[in-house]
Scaffold this motif. Sequence first.
Motif, PDB file in Angstrom:
ATOM      1  N   PRO A   1     -27.330  57.657  60.965  1.00  0.00           N
ATOM      2  CA  PRO A   1     -27.284  56.320  61.573  1.00  0.00           C
ATOM      3  C   PRO A   1     -27.903  56.340  62.972  1.00  0.00           C
ATOM      4  CG  PRO A   1     -25.108  57.333  61.624  1.00  0.00           C
ATOM      5  CD  PRO A   1     -25.985  58.235  60.809  1.00  0.00           C
ATOM      6  N   LEU A   2     -28.750  55.360  63.229  1.00  0.00           N
ATOM      7  CA  LEU A   2     -29.322  55.194  64.561  1.00  0.00           C
ATOM      8  C   LEU A   2     -28.605  54.041  65.250  1.00  0.00           C
ATOM      9  CD1 LEU A   2     -33.131  55.622  63.781  1.00  0.00           C
ATOM     10  CD2 LEU A   2     -31.506  57.337  64.639  1.00  0.00           C
ATOM     11  N   THR A   3     -28.255  54.257  66.491  1.00  0.00           N
ATOM     12  CA  THR A   3     -27.390  53.324  67.197  1.00  0.00           C
ATOM     13  C   THR A   3     -28.046  52.807  68.475  1.00  0.00           C
ATOM     14  OG1 THR A   3     -26.357  55.043  68.546  1.00  0.00           O
ATOM     15  CG2 THR A   3     -25.398  54.643  66.351  1.00  0.00           C
ATOM     16  N   VAL A   4     -27.325  51.931  69.138  1.00  0.00           N
ATOM     17  CA  VAL A   4     -27.775  51.432  70.433  1.00  0.00           C
ATOM     18  C   VAL A   4     -27.951  52.590  71.412  1.00  0.00           C
ATOM     19  CG1 VAL A   4     -27.067  50.043  72.426  1.00  0.00           C
ATOM     20  CG2 VAL A   4     -26.836  49.124  70.105  1.00  0.00           C
ATOM     21  N   ALA A   5     -27.151  53.629  71.266  1.00  0.00           N
ATOM     22  CA  ALA A   5     -27.315  54.802  72.132  1.00  0.00           C
ATOM     23  C   ALA A   5     -28.689  55.429  71.947  1.00  0.00           C
ATOM     24  CB  ALA A   5     -26.218  55.831  71.851  1.00  0.00           C
ATOM     25  N   HIS A   6     -29.192  55.457  70.717  1.00  0.00           N
ATOM     26  CA  HIS A   6     -30.551  55.954  70.476  1.00  0.00           C
ATOM     27  C   HIS A   6     -31.586  55.013  71.097  1.00  0.00           C
ATOM     28  CE1 HIS A   6     -28.488  58.236  67.207  1.00  0.00           C
ATOM     29  NE2 HIS A   6     -29.393  59.146  67.517  1.00  0.00           N
ATOM     30  N   ALA A   7     -31.316  53.726  71.027  1.00  0.00           N
ATOM     31  CA  ALA A   7     -32.230  52.767  71.644  1.00  0.00           C
ATOM     32  C   ALA A   7     -32.259  52.954  73.158  1.00  0.00           C
ATOM     33  CB  ALA A   7     -31.819  51.346  71.288  1.00  0.00           C
ATOM     34  N   ALA A   8     -31.088  53.196  73.759  1.00  0.00           N
ATOM     35  CA  ALA A   8     -31.038  53.452  75.199  1.00  0.00           C
ATOM     36  C   ALA A   8     -31.810  54.715  75.545  1.00  0.00           C
ATOM     37  CB  ALA A   8     -29.587  53.563  75.650  1.00  0.00           C
ATOM     38  N   ALA A   9     -31.707  55.731  74.685  1.00  0.00           N
ATOM     39  CA  ALA A   9     -32.465  56.962  74.905  1.00  0.00           C
ATOM     40  C   ALA A   9     -33.963  56.702  74.776  1.00  0.00           C
ATOM     41  CB  ALA A   9     -32.021  58.034  73.919  1.00  0.00           C
ATOM     42  N   SER A  10     -34.354  55.802  73.869  1.00  0.00           N
ATOM     43  CA  SER A  10     -35.768  55.455  73.730  1.00  0.00           C
ATOM     44  C   SER A  10     -36.281  54.760  74.986  1.00  0.00           C
ATOM     45  CB  SER A  10     -35.974  54.554  72.508  1.00  0.00           C
ATOM     46  OG  SER A  10     -35.648  55.253  71.316  1.00  0.00           O
ATOM     47  N   LEU A  11     -35.445  53.931  75.594  1.00  0.00           N
ATOM     48  CA  LEU A  11     -35.810  53.305  76.861  1.00  0.00           C
ATOM     49  C   LEU A  11     -35.976  54.352  77.952  1.00  0.00           C
ATOM     50  CD1 LEU A  11     -36.217  50.932  78.794  1.00  0.00           C
ATOM     51  CD2 LEU A  11     -33.726  50.690  78.905  1.00  0.00           C
ATOM     52  N   GLU A  12     -35.049  55.301  77.991  1.00  0.00           N
ATOM     53  CA  GLU A  12     -35.163  56.384  78.977  1.00  0.00           C
ATOM     54  C   GLU A  12     -36.420  57.215  78.730  1.00  0.00           C
ATOM     55  OE1 GLU A  12     -34.518  59.082  82.041  1.00  0.00           O
ATOM     56  OE2 GLU A  12     -33.647  57.097  81.689  1.00  0.00           O
ATOM     57  N   LEU A  13     -36.720  57.475  77.472  1.00  0.00           N
ATOM     58  CA  LEU A  13     -37.936  58.217  77.143  1.00  0.00           C
ATOM     59  C   LEU A  13     -39.162  57.453  77.626  1.00  0.00           C
ATOM     60  CD1 LEU A  13     -39.502  60.491  75.709  1.00  0.00           C
ATOM     61  CD2 LEU A  13     -39.326  59.147  73.595  1.00  0.00           C
ATOM     62  N   PHE A  14     -39.191  56.151  77.392  1.00  0.00           N
ATOM     63  CA  PHE A  14     -40.331  55.359  77.845  1.00  0.00           C
ATOM     64  C   PHE A  14     -40.487  55.446  79.363  1.00  0.00           C
ATOM     65  CE2 PHE A  14     -42.081  51.461  79.606  1.00  0.00           C
ATOM     66  CZ  PHE A  14     -43.332  51.477  79.027  1.00  0.00           C
ATOM     67  N   ASP A  15     -39.379  55.318  80.084  1.00  0.00           N
ATOM     68  CA  ASP A  15     -39.451  55.396  81.550  1.00  0.00           C
ATOM     69  C   ASP A  15     -39.996  56.749  82.005  1.00  0.00           C
ATOM     70  OD1 ASP A  15     -38.505  52.826  81.813  1.00  0.00           O
ATOM     71  OD2 ASP A  15     -36.425  53.423  82.198  1.00  0.00           O
ATOM     72  N   ARG A  16     -39.578  57.805  81.326  1.00  0.00           N
ATOM     73  CA  ARG A  16     -40.065  59.142  81.696  1.00  0.00           C
ATOM     74  C   ARG A  16     -41.548  59.287  81.359  1.00  0.00           C
ATOM     75  NH1 ARG A  16     -35.195  63.362  79.963  1.00  0.00           N
ATOM     76  NH2 ARG A  16     -33.463  62.125  80.827  1.00  0.00           N
ATOM     77  N   ILE A  17     -41.948  58.751  80.215  1.00  0.00           N
ATOM     78  CA  ILE A  17     -43.367  58.791  79.835  1.00  0.00           C
ATOM     79  C   ILE A  17     -44.212  58.067  80.872  1.00  0.00           C
ATOM     80  CG2 ILE A  17     -45.007  57.786  78.197  1.00  0.00           C
ATOM     81  CD1 ILE A  17     -43.043  58.578  75.973  1.00  0.00           C
TER      82      ILE A  17
ATOM     83  N   LEU B   1     -29.609  45.464  77.157  1.00  0.00           N
ATOM     84  CA  LEU B   1     -28.861  46.701  76.857  1.00  0.00           C
ATOM     85  C   LEU B   1     -27.412  46.686  77.350  1.00  0.00           C
ATOM     86  CD1 LEU B   1     -28.926  49.551  75.669  1.00  0.00           C
ATOM     87  CD2 LEU B   1     -29.832  50.370  77.857  1.00  0.00           C
ATOM     88  N   PRO B   2     -27.126  46.233  78.575  1.00  0.00           N
ATOM     89  CA  PRO B   2     -25.729  46.282  79.040  1.00  0.00           C
ATOM     90  C   PRO B   2     -24.761  45.450  78.203  1.00  0.00           C
ATOM     91  CG  PRO B   2     -27.229  45.969  80.885  1.00  0.00           C
ATOM     92  CD  PRO B   2     -28.034  45.780  79.638  1.00  0.00           C
ATOM     93  N   THR B   3     -25.255  44.520  77.410  1.00  0.00           N
ATOM     94  CA  THR B   3     -24.372  43.676  76.601  1.00  0.00           C
ATOM     95  C   THR B   3     -24.065  44.286  75.234  1.00  0.00           C
ATOM     96  OG1 THR B   3     -26.161  42.422  75.524  1.00  0.00           O
ATOM     97  CG2 THR B   3     -25.449  41.678  77.707  1.00  0.00           C
ATOM     98  N   LEU B   4     -24.663  45.418  74.914  1.00  0.00           N
ATOM     99  CA  LEU B   4     -24.525  46.021  73.589  1.00  0.00           C
ATOM    100  C   LEU B   4     -23.609  47.231  73.615  1.00  0.00           C
ATOM    101  CD1 LEU B   4     -28.309  45.910  72.571  1.00  0.00           C
ATOM    102  CD2 LEU B   4     -26.540  44.211  72.080  1.00  0.00           C
ATOM    103  N   ARG B   5     -22.869  47.410  72.543  1.00  0.00           N
ATOM    104  CA  ARG B   5     -21.991  48.582  72.425  1.00  0.00           C
ATOM    105  C   ARG B   5     -22.813  49.783  71.960  1.00  0.00           C
ATOM    106  NH1 ARG B   5     -16.774  47.022  68.995  1.00  0.00           N
ATOM    107  NH2 ARG B   5     -16.269  49.148  69.650  1.00  0.00           N
ATOM    108  N   PRO B   6     -22.701  50.930  72.633  1.00  0.00           N
ATOM    109  CA  PRO B   6     -23.548  52.091  72.314  1.00  0.00           C
ATOM    110  C   PRO B   6     -23.447  52.563  70.873  1.00  0.00           C
ATOM    111  CG  PRO B   6     -22.459  52.408  74.418  1.00  0.00           C
ATOM    112  CD  PRO B   6     -21.853  51.169  73.812  1.00  0.00           C
TER     113      PRO B   6
END
Length: 220
Positions: free
Chosen positions: A198-214, A133-138
């Motif tokens: 459009p779905l972006t890397v920012a949405h993917a980062a949010a999906s990661l955050e959602l997974f962590d919260r789940i 994730l840190p290597t990708l533009r949001p």
Amino acid sequence: MLTPGEYLSFLDARLPGLVAGAHVYGSRVLDDVVPDSDLDIVIELSAAAEVPPLEGADVAVVLAGSLEKSVFEVTPLSGEVTPVLWQQLRTVGQTVRGARPSCPGTAAEVEAYCRDNLVSYWKVDFDRFRDVLPTLRPETVIPNAALLWVGLGPARLWHTIRTGEIVSKSRAGELAAARWPDLPVLDLVAVRRGADLPLTVAHAAASLELFDRILADVTT
């Protein structure tokens, strides 16, 4: 979109007399059909045979009688069988050929499967993404299909662990969005339902955050 009748006609022409039962589950019975939805179906055969593939069909194949046993006693001829599948078949599944199956199982088995799947399957993938994730533009746009899979799949397990109910991807997204309204989960639901967003890397980062919260929510 492939229908159960079309699929059974396809099988009957290639495996005459062998298809003893057919049971639909997934989006077709959970009121979540979208244009690219597969036909999720379990086929019972009266004798072992190879079921030919057909685009648009996601198939698990078992010997006739298998759906009256515990899922842990069944070795499928092809595809995968799980406690979650068994629960769908015995509750909301639609039988289109043969007798409605009993698919014996318990709520504890379903919950245990969901908890294990969150860690053994989903956490492995999300941990890989966490490193990238840190290597990708949001703002980078990413393919919808991949993001909808990872963004909504864990939410289904989360809801089943909490309530025992099996829901569709879209409904799971709505429930997760209600629980964590600061995350753009409803964008994923809208795109699944056909929105041109459009779905972006920012949405993917949010999906990661959602997974962590789940994961935190079901382990505390």
